[in-house]
Design an enzyme around this catalytic site. Sequence first.
Site, PDB file in Angstrom:
ATOM      1  N   ARG A   7       0.898  -1.021   0.038  1.00 49.23           N
ATOM      2  CA  ARG A   7      -0.086   0.068  -0.085  1.00 49.23           C
ATOM      3  C   ARG A   7       0.862   1.418  -0.155  1.00 49.23           C
ATOM      4  O   ARG A   7       0.677   2.212  -0.593  1.00 49.23           O
ATOM      5  CB  ARG A   7      -0.925  -0.009   1.224  1.00 49.23           C
ATOM      6  CG  ARG A   7      -1.820   1.171   1.149  1.00 49.23           C
ATOM      7  CD  ARG A   7      -2.516   1.537   2.408  1.00 49.23           C
ATOM      8  NE  ARG A   7      -3.234   0.389   3.055  1.00 49.23           N
ATOM      9  CZ  ARG A   7      -3.043   0.240   4.307  1.00 49.23           C
ATOM     10  NH1 ARG A   7      -2.336   0.852   5.107  1.00 49.23           N
ATOM     11  NH2 ARG A   7      -3.773  -1.011   4.912  1.00 49.23           N
TER      12      ARG A   7
ATOM     13  N   TYR B  85     -10.960  23.383 -12.060  1.00 51.11           N
ATOM     14  CA  TYR B  85     -11.487  22.242 -12.450  1.00 51.11           C
ATOM     15  C   TYR B  85     -12.799  21.764 -11.590  1.00 51.11           C
ATOM     16  O   TYR B  85     -12.606  21.836 -10.414  1.00 51.11           O
ATOM     17  CB  TYR B  85     -10.481  21.269 -12.335  1.00 51.11           C
ATOM     18  CG  TYR B  85     -10.884  19.519 -12.445  1.00 51.11           C
ATOM     19  CD1 TYR B  85     -11.556  19.109 -13.523  1.00 51.11           C
ATOM     20  CD2 TYR B  85     -10.740  19.121 -11.472  1.00 51.11           C
ATOM     21  CE1 TYR B  85     -12.049  17.969 -13.669  1.00 51.11           C
ATOM     22  CE2 TYR B  85     -11.163  17.407 -11.403  1.00 51.11           C
ATOM     23  CZ  TYR B  85     -11.804  17.038 -12.404  1.00 51.11           C
ATOM     24  OH  TYR B  85     -12.366  15.813 -12.538  1.00 51.11           O
TER      25      TYR B  85
ATOM     26  N   ASP C 205      -1.893  23.012  -8.808  1.00 53.26           N
ATOM     27  CA  ASP C 205      -2.608  21.916  -9.480  1.00 53.26           C
ATOM     28  C   ASP C 205      -2.049  22.255 -11.037  1.00 53.26           C
ATOM     29  O   ASP C 205      -2.578  23.336 -11.694  1.00 53.26           O
ATOM     30  CB  ASP C 205      -4.203  21.799  -9.509  1.00 53.26           C
ATOM     31  CG  ASP C 205      -4.550  20.659 -10.544  1.00 53.26           C
ATOM     32  OD1 ASP C 205      -3.588  20.234 -11.560  1.00 53.26           O
ATOM     33  OD2 ASP C 205      -5.566  20.309 -10.226  1.00 53.26           O
TER      34      ASP C 205
ATOM     35  N   LYS D  84      -3.883  12.348 -17.108  1.00 57.05           N
ATOM     36  CA  LYS D  84      -3.968  13.444 -18.177  1.00 57.05           C
ATOM     37  C   LYS D  84      -2.553  13.008 -18.729  1.00 57.05           C
ATOM     38  O   LYS D  84      -2.234  12.075 -19.239  1.00 57.05           O
ATOM     39  CB  LYS D  84      -4.165  14.604 -17.832  1.00 57.05           C
ATOM     40  CG  LYS D  84      -5.305  14.741 -16.630  1.00 57.05           C
ATOM     41  CD  LYS D  84      -6.874  14.459 -17.503  1.00 57.05           C
ATOM     42  CE  LYS D  84      -7.901  14.343 -16.390  1.00 57.05           C
ATOM     43  NZ  LYS D  84      -8.191  15.552 -15.639  1.00 57.05           N
TER      44      LYS D  84
HETATM   45  C1  LIG Z   1      -8.743  15.758 -14.261  1.00 63.85           C
HETATM   46  C2  LIG Z   1      -8.189  16.573 -13.251  1.00 63.85           C
HETATM   47  C3  LIG Z   1      -8.076  16.400 -12.060  1.00 63.85           C
HETATM   48  C4  LIG Z   1      -8.510  15.138 -11.450  1.00 63.85           C
HETATM   49  O1  LIG Z   1      -7.806  13.999 -11.683  1.00 63.85           O
HETATM   50  P1  LIG Z   1      -8.530  12.650 -11.905  1.00 63.85           P
HETATM   51  O2  LIG Z   1      -7.380  11.796 -12.135  1.00 63.85           O
HETATM   52  O3  LIG Z   1      -9.571  12.434 -12.816  1.00 63.85           O
HETATM   53  O4  LIG Z   1      -9.017  12.293 -10.462  1.00 63.85           O
HETATM   54  C5  LIG Z   1      -7.747  17.287 -11.183  1.00 63.85           C
HETATM   55  N1  LIG Z   1      -7.257  18.473 -11.700  1.00 63.85           N
HETATM   56  C6  LIG Z   1      -7.137  19.053 -13.001  1.00 63.85           C
HETATM   57  C7  LIG Z   1      -6.742  20.177 -13.538  1.00 63.85           C
HETATM   58  C8  LIG Z   1      -7.851  17.902 -13.852  1.00 63.85           C
HETATM   59  O5  LIG Z   1      -7.777  18.124 -15.218  1.00 63.85           O
END
Ligand SMILES: *Cc1c(COP(=O)(O)O)cnc(C)c1O
Length: 388
Positions: free
Chosen positions: A56, A108, A182, A207
């Site tokens: 984990r 987001y 982020d 992404k």
């Molecule tokens: C998609 C996204 C997230 C969330 O990520 P997941 O892997 O889908 O949980 C967070 N921040 C941004 C800017 C995103 O585009």
Amino acid sequence: MGELDNEGPAGATVAAKGGHYLNVNSGAITPPIDLSTTFARDDRYNPINPANLYSRDNSPTFIHAERTIAELEDGDECLLFGSGMAAIAAIFYTLKPGSHVVLPDSMYWGAYSWIRLHCERADIFTSYYDPADAATIAAAIDRQTRTNIVWVETPSNPMMHVTDIALAAEIAHEAGALLCVDSTAATPVFCKPLNYGADLVIHSATKYLNGHSDVLAGALVTRDRHDLWDQVARERHLAGAVPGNLEAWLLLRGIRTLFVRVERAAVSAMRIATMLRAHGAVEAVLYPGLADHPGHEVAQRQMTGGFGALLSFQVRGDEAVAKKVAGQLQTIISATSLGGVETLIEHRYSVEPPETGVPENLLRLSVGIESCDDLIADLQQSLAALDK
Ligand SMILES: *Cc1c(COP(=O)(O)O)cnc(C)c1O
């Protein structure tokens, strides 16, 4: 800032070498997928490898991806999570009731809605600033109690606001808060927030880092082991929002081509943004690479080598026109998410509640690595067919 200032190899080299793995026993140059969830002890009951007890928290398969992402961000440590949202949640789970966080008023939607829900439940206070103007963070800071976290997402999804990270860091630190950025849309190819004063970098590795729309993962990166980092690490250790070993391995495989994918997609995004801006059926294009984007100057300062591969545009017309533009595309796929090798278009108004203010005529485009001529031709045929 950027790669040239750093000692050591450039990001493209770090990514391509994917953790510099070499198995001295076999000569293998790619890391193995270690699927074991548990690790044996020797005859004196000592772990055979003290780093490995239970997967984990300390899977040997995670470590290659974590080291690579940390190095790409000029950070010291990285922690993988089962999704970007799990990474974000791990930060907020460390906050005690009565804490205060400062959030952009446009970001987001998935993160925004969960953070608001969690903060309400956990008695954490929130206030908001305009992400297009980092100076407005100062007014959102709570000087009476204390602000714990300032949140930045730049460029933001899907409104493409650009927030000045250095200024945000200055204001946050002056108030004793940590700055979390982020950086999913920017990627470490174009921006390294730690170099501008951020304390934590967040990625939805689902992404661009993975890049193939086939892995869910998240990553946090820090430069120093501040108190929040230790708490986040403990949160992951105990609450266990980790990816599977196979996902961690696939993620590293995706990262190896990060630079060629994202650099190419960003060049295409710039061409597409320029084409759309000159198109009569398009009302506005939101892309920080365009000289008249309100965040262009800041983006030029904190992004190196490109402005990313995500853009939004507003068609002339209403929701129905926007959906028609998406529906008539042949090469570009209508689907949520971003950062994959295939170009995706999404009508965010259909999935976000009205209070987020996302315009009904807005389409978000995640530019992939197809022939840019094909993508432009596809958009042009769809926009032209509106008159018919
Ligand atoms: C998609 C996204 C997230 C969330 O990520 P997941 O892997 O889908 O949980 C967070 N921040 C941004 C800017 C995103 O585009």
